[in-house]
Design a protein around this motif. Structure first.
Motif, PDB file in Angstrom:
ATOM      1  N   PRO A 233       0.813  -1.127   0.130  1.00  0.00           N
ATOM      2  CA  PRO A 233      -0.040  -0.124  -0.030  1.00  0.00           C
ATOM      3  C   PRO A 233       0.752   1.273   0.095  1.00  0.00           C
ATOM      4  O   PRO A 233       1.931   1.508   0.728  1.00  0.00           O
ATOM      5  N   VAL A 234       0.443   2.366  -0.649  1.00  0.00           N
ATOM      6  CA  VAL A 234       1.014   3.665  -0.764  1.00  0.00           C
ATOM      7  C   VAL A 234       0.251   4.568  -0.144  1.00  0.00           C
ATOM      8  O   VAL A 234      -1.099   4.670  -0.731  1.00  0.00           O
ATOM      9  N   ARG A 235       0.524   5.297   0.656  1.00  0.00           N
ATOM     10  CA  ARG A 235      -0.466   6.232   1.349  1.00  0.00           C
ATOM     11  C   ARG A 235       0.508   7.556   1.785  1.00  0.00           C
ATOM     12  O   ARG A 235       1.526   7.513   2.657  1.00  0.00           O
ATOM     13  N   ALA A 236       0.258   8.718   1.157  1.00  0.00           N
ATOM     14  CA  ALA A 236       0.807   9.961   1.655  1.00  0.00           C
ATOM     15  C   ALA A 236       0.700   9.883   3.184  1.00  0.00           C
ATOM     16  O   ALA A 236      -0.374  10.010   3.545  1.00  0.00           O
ATOM     17  N   ARG A 237       1.710  10.326   3.930  1.00  0.00           N
ATOM     18  CA  ARG A 237       1.375  10.384   5.320  1.00  0.00           C
ATOM     19  C   ARG A 237       1.988  12.047   5.580  1.00  0.00           C
ATOM     20  O   ARG A 237       2.891  12.623   5.441  1.00  0.00           O
ATOM     21  N   GLN A 238       0.780  12.863   6.471  1.00  0.00           N
ATOM     22  CA  GLN A 238       0.941  14.114   6.966  1.00  0.00           C
ATOM     23  C   GLN A 238       1.769  13.920   8.372  1.00  0.00           C
ATOM     24  O   GLN A 238       1.489  13.039   9.076  1.00  0.00           O
ATOM     25  N   SER A 239       2.362  14.757   8.907  1.00  0.00           N
ATOM     26  CA  SER A 239       3.118  15.075  10.001  1.00  0.00           C
ATOM     27  C   SER A 239       2.237  15.943  10.626  1.00  0.00           C
ATOM     28  O   SER A 239       2.104  17.257  10.165  1.00  0.00           O
ATOM     29  N   ILE A 240       1.802  15.726  11.957  1.00  0.00           N
ATOM     30  CA  ILE A 240       1.067  16.743  12.836  1.00  0.00           C
ATOM     31  C   ILE A 240       1.945  17.238  13.963  1.00  0.00           C
ATOM     32  O   ILE A 240       2.604  16.583  14.903  1.00  0.00           O
ATOM     33  N   GLY A 241       1.832  18.473  14.147  1.00  0.00           N
ATOM     34  CA  GLY A 241       2.813  19.282  15.469  1.00  0.00           C
ATOM     35  C   GLY A 241       1.686  20.322  16.051  1.00  0.00           C
ATOM     36  O   GLY A 241       0.719  20.406  15.480  1.00  0.00           O
ATOM     37  N   PHE A 242       2.331  20.688  17.005  1.00  0.00           N
ATOM     38  CA  PHE A 242       1.412  21.632  17.876  1.00  0.00           C
ATOM     39  C   PHE A 242       2.407  23.037  18.179  1.00  0.00           C
ATOM     40  O   PHE A 242       3.721  22.795  18.303  1.00  0.00           O
ATOM     41  N   LEU A 272      -7.660  18.081  11.227  1.00  0.00           N
ATOM     42  CA  LEU A 272      -6.530  17.856  10.485  1.00  0.00           C
ATOM     43  C   LEU A 272      -6.483  16.226  10.122  1.00  0.00           C
ATOM     44  O   LEU A 272      -6.286  15.882   8.894  1.00  0.00           O
ATOM     45  N   GLU A 273      -6.982  15.439  10.917  1.00  0.00           N
ATOM     46  CA  GLU A 273      -6.678  13.887  10.731  1.00  0.00           C
ATOM     47  C   GLU A 273      -8.245  13.396   9.840  1.00  0.00           C
ATOM     48  O   GLU A 273      -8.265  12.882   8.824  1.00  0.00           O
ATOM     49  N   LEU A 274      -9.274  14.014  10.176  1.00  0.00           N
ATOM     50  CA  LEU A 274     -10.555  13.788   9.397  1.00  0.00           C
ATOM     51  C   LEU A 274     -10.673  14.412   8.151  1.00  0.00           C
ATOM     52  O   LEU A 274     -10.991  13.741   7.187  1.00  0.00           O
ATOM     53  N   PHE A 294       2.197  21.089   1.588  1.00  0.00           N
ATOM     54  CA  PHE A 294       0.989  21.550   1.840  1.00  0.00           C
ATOM     55  C   PHE A 294       0.617  21.745   3.613  1.00  0.00           C
ATOM     56  O   PHE A 294       0.823  20.806   4.208  1.00  0.00           O
ATOM     57  N   VAL A 295       0.560  22.893   3.664  1.00  0.00           N
ATOM     58  CA  VAL A 295       0.402  23.151   5.230  1.00  0.00           C
ATOM     59  C   VAL A 295      -0.987  23.699   5.689  1.00  0.00           C
ATOM     60  O   VAL A 295      -1.670  24.514   5.167  1.00  0.00           O
ATOM     61  N   ARG A 296      -1.653  22.949   6.725  1.00  0.00           N
ATOM     62  CA  ARG A 296      -2.897  23.245   7.038  1.00  0.00           C
ATOM     63  C   ARG A 296      -2.865  23.309   8.530  1.00  0.00           C
ATOM     64  O   ARG A 296      -1.829  22.861   9.343  1.00  0.00           O
ATOM     65  N   TYR A 297      -3.847  23.821   9.388  1.00  0.00           N
ATOM     66  CA  TYR A 297      -3.946  23.828  10.647  1.00  0.00           C
ATOM     67  C   TYR A 297      -5.498  23.994  11.120  1.00  0.00           C
ATOM     68  O   TYR A 297      -6.271  24.364  10.294  1.00  0.00           O
ATOM     69  N   ASP A 298      -5.734  23.671  12.293  1.00  0.00           N
ATOM     70  CA  ASP A 298      -7.005  23.839  12.901  1.00  0.00           C
ATOM     71  C   ASP A 298      -6.929  24.804  13.959  1.00  0.00           C
ATOM     72  O   ASP A 298      -6.197  24.954  14.790  1.00  0.00           O
ATOM     73  N   GLU A 299      -7.674  25.937  13.435  1.00  0.00           N
ATOM     74  CA  GLU A 299      -7.758  26.978  14.102  1.00  0.00           C
ATOM     75  C   GLU A 299      -8.417  26.883  15.863  1.00  0.00           C
ATOM     76  O   GLU A 299      -9.076  25.827  15.682  1.00  0.00           O
ATOM     77  N   ARG A 300      -8.246  27.883  16.455  1.00  0.00           N
ATOM     78  CA  ARG A 300      -8.685  27.436  17.852  1.00  0.00           C
ATOM     79  C   ARG A 300     -10.047  27.095  18.038  1.00  0.00           C
ATOM     80  O   ARG A 300     -10.891  27.700  17.176  1.00  0.00           O
ATOM     81  N   GLY A 301     -10.497  26.399  18.920  1.00  0.00           N
ATOM     82  CA  GLY A 301     -11.829  25.999  19.085  1.00  0.00           C
ATOM     83  C   GLY A 301     -12.394  24.709  18.452  1.00  0.00           C
ATOM     84  O   GLY A 301     -13.638  24.447  18.398  1.00  0.00           O
ATOM     85  N   ASN A 302     -11.638  24.001  17.610  1.00  0.00           N
ATOM     86  CA  ASN A 302     -12.046  22.935  16.924  1.00  0.00           C
ATOM     87  C   ASN A 302     -10.801  22.103  16.543  1.00  0.00           C
ATOM     88  O   ASN A 302      -9.507  22.570  16.555  1.00  0.00           O
ATOM     89  N   LEU A 304      -8.103  19.416  16.340  1.00  0.00           N
ATOM     90  CA  LEU A 304      -6.897  18.814  17.154  1.00  0.00           C
ATOM     91  C   LEU A 304      -6.593  20.090  18.257  1.00  0.00           C
ATOM     92  O   LEU A 304      -5.714  19.839  19.010  1.00  0.00           O
ATOM     93  N   SER A 305      -6.892  21.492  17.825  1.00  0.00           N
ATOM     94  CA  SER A 305      -6.513  22.412  18.489  1.00  0.00           C
ATOM     95  C   SER A 305      -7.392  22.449  19.971  1.00  0.00           C
ATOM     96  O   SER A 305      -8.194  21.921  20.010  1.00  0.00           O
ATOM     97  N   ASP A 306      -7.013  23.355  20.745  1.00  0.00           N
ATOM     98  CA  ASP A 306      -7.546  23.507  21.992  1.00  0.00           C
ATOM     99  C   ASP A 306      -9.006  24.129  21.748  1.00  0.00           C
ATOM    100  O   ASP A 306      -9.158  24.991  21.226  1.00  0.00           O
ATOM    101  N   TRP A 307     -10.071  23.509  22.614  1.00  0.00           N
ATOM    102  CA  TRP A 307     -11.398  23.959  22.175  1.00  0.00           C
ATOM    103  C   TRP A 307     -11.715  24.907  23.480  1.00  0.00           C
ATOM    104  O   TRP A 307     -12.594  25.817  23.177  1.00  0.00           O
ATOM    105  N   ASP A 308     -11.122  24.695  24.624  1.00  0.00           N
ATOM    106  CA  ASP A 308     -11.576  25.706  25.750  1.00  0.00           C
ATOM    107  C   ASP A 308     -10.578  26.881  25.785  1.00  0.00           C
ATOM    108  O   ASP A 308      -9.659  26.996  26.058  1.00  0.00           O
ATOM    109  N   VAL A 309     -11.182  28.021  24.852  1.00  0.00           N
ATOM    110  CA  VAL A 309     -10.020  29.073  24.396  1.00  0.00           C
ATOM    111  C   VAL A 309     -11.167  30.370  24.986  1.00  0.00           C
ATOM    112  O   VAL A 309     -12.313  30.550  25.009  1.00  0.00           O
TER     113      VAL A 309
END
Length: 521
Positions: A233-242, A272-274, A294-302, A304-309
């Motif tokens: 199987p071939v799958r592009a893998r993303q790297s997630i950080g904070f 990011l994962e979904l 390709f760079v993406r991010y989850d903004e605050r409140g949703n 994988l980022s902090d929800w309680d903001v």
């Protein structure tokens, strides 16, 4: 003997005995602790659990005791499933039924029944183990990713066995193969089997399109499909950080692919994962990652980022983008905005023209709904806010379906259901309201003439969410902007729409013409 406790984790976390639901405490860490104990099925030292789940609390031992008390109340009403012998904690998996174990057993069975295969395939049709993320627990996050990969690895055999089982019609087999291909676009077996099944049904044109799409995605490796040689199987893998914004909010970001960077501003809603493996955005994101980092991010409140903001607002959205760009050390890059992410992109480009080499705005607007819509439309949005407050977090998808239908009016029921569920799992009811209120107050119309970077505006002619006039306003007031109108009703352009390929061709053309050659991080 009492009924065994059923714990479901794959699609929606729930606990029940027979058909009676057992209420769980709303604490995300407590629910994640339950999932960890159930999935590992072994005793863990209390010190380990404190380090894994409560590293940032003043009293980790007290926090663990509180969580265990809540879990005992939920799990030990029939049998002593949750046990704490000595300094260890475990859930006795002999006393529970776990949906993950069920799917694994179906996968391992020599001759699973059609009923079991169907149920297992349904369970694996969504992103597994959602609702279990913890933004500040990196070690736990790595464990959770591994569990998800394990469940992903079960799909090929279960789906392939299902579509070849007696009693499954050719039409149902095609449905399941299409679903498998959407879930695992880099699978080699799914397009081969789907193409063959379509040929058996006399649908040669559709079969040829499946083969062409696969060849375009995989390049030279696609020839193996016609030779029926199953490669690894071939799958592009993303790297997630904070990284941390100035107010301490933790922002999750992902990078995938190679080449010059392309940054996407956040939009409603992200995870990011979904997102990466979704039937909604996966086609676009994988295409963009083919030639870029390709760079993406989850903004605050949703996501994988902090929800309680403390703040969800347009200035905070802008700071989230600045935080990710600065953290990654990006110096020059094209910027992609979708929906309200267009307004964030525009202000960022005005503040930092030296960093942005080009800007692509899809389905965007300069003025939020409280400013840019008619009184009747504003009244409708206010009504939706009320519905969101009272119904967002429930199992009834009707509230979230209001959004799904306007985002993708022509989507099939499967993708609408996925988007309904995605929205519920991506943010809390309170934050869903805060996001909508913040979007309503956006107003960057005064900044449009100040944009200095080459800009491409793309908008669907009959967009049911954001009217075309909003896109035209952007193109008319941004100096030298290009406008491309897509023949679609969708706010989110799906990969099987003709408009999607037009959109991607225009993006490729524009980036080739304008993206800076010095766009390296």
């Amino acid at each position: 003997m009492s009924e065994r406790l059923q714990i479901d984790l794959i699609n929606e976390v729930s606990v029940r005995v027979a058909e009676h639901s057992v209420p769980l405490v709303s604490s995300r860490k407590t629910v994640a602790l339950m999932a960890y104990l159930a999935l590992t099925g072994q005793p863990h030292r209390r010190e380990h659990l404190c380090e894994l789940f409560f590293p940032d609390t003043n009293d980790p031992k007290g926090s663990l005791r509180w969580s265990l008390t809540k879990l005992r109340q939920a799990l030990n009403t029939h049998d002593a499933c949750l046990q704490t012998p000595g300094a260890t904690v475990l859930i006795d998996t002999d006393l529970i039924e776990l949906d993950v174990h069920y799917v694994q057993a179906v996968h391992d069975a020599a001759a699973p029944s059609g009923v079991d295969l169907l149920r297992a395939a349904e369970l694996l049709s969504f992103k597994p183990l959602m609702g279990l993320e913890l933004a500040r627990n990196d070690d736990y996050g790595l464990w959770l990713m591994g569990e998800r990969e394990q469940l992903h690895s079960l799909r090929p055999r279960i789906f392939q066995t299902l579509v070849t089982t007696d009693g499954v019609s050719d039409q149902d087999a095609v449905k399941w193969l299409r679903r498998w291909l959407r879930l695992d676009p880099y699978s080699h077996e799914a397009p081969r089997l789907l193409s063959q099944k379509l040929i058996d049904l006399g649908l040669q044109d559709e079969a040829a399109k499946v083969t062409r799409d696969y060849a375009a995605l995989m390049g030279d490796d696609a020839v193996r499909v016609t030779r029926r040689v199953p490669p690894e199987p071939v799958r592009a893998r993303q790297s997630i950080g904070f990284c941390n914004a100035s107010d301490g909010v933790k922002i999750a970001y992902a990078t995938v692919g190679s080449g010059p960077p392309l940054v996407k501003a956040a939009n409603w809603l992200n995870h990011l994962e979904l997102d990466w493996e979704s039937p909604i955005w996966a086609d676009m994101f994988r295409a963009l990652a083919a030639d870029h980092t390709f760079v993406r991010y989850d903004e605050r409140g949703n996501g994988l980022s902090d929800w309680d903001v403390p703040e969800i607002s347009f200035p905070a959205f802008l700071e989230d983008l600045e935080t990710v760009v600065d953290h990654l050390g990006l110096t020059r890059f094209p910027l992609l905005g979708l929906s309200q992410g267009c307004a964030v992109s525009i202000e960022y480009s005005v503040r930092h023209p030296e960093k942005v080499s080009a800007m692509i705005l899809i389905g965007g607007y300069a003025a939020g709904w409280r400013i840019g819509l008619s009184p009747e439309e504003c009244e409708q949005r206010e009504a939706v806010l009320t519905l969101t407050r009272h119904g967002w977090g429930t199992s009834n998808p009707a509230y979230r379906h209001i959004f799904s239908q306007t985002f993708m009016p022509n989507a099939d029921s499967e993708r609408l259901a996925w988007f309904d569920d995605f929205q519920r799992r991506t943010t809390s009811p309170q934050n869903a309201v805060r996001f909508q209120e913040a979007f309503g107050d956006i107003d960057i119309r005064h900044l449009l003439p100040e944009v200095q970077v080459p800009t491409l505006v793309i908008h669907a002619r009959d967009d049911q969410r954001i009217p075309l006039r909003c896109g035209r306003e952007l193109a008319a007031n941004i100096p030298n902007a290009e406008l491309v109108t897509l023949e679609s009703q969708s706010h989110i352009i799906l990969g099987d729409e003709p408009a999607w390929q037009v959109c991607m061709n225009e993006i490729s053309r524009f980036l080739a013409k304008h993206a800076s050659a010095d766009g390296q991080n």
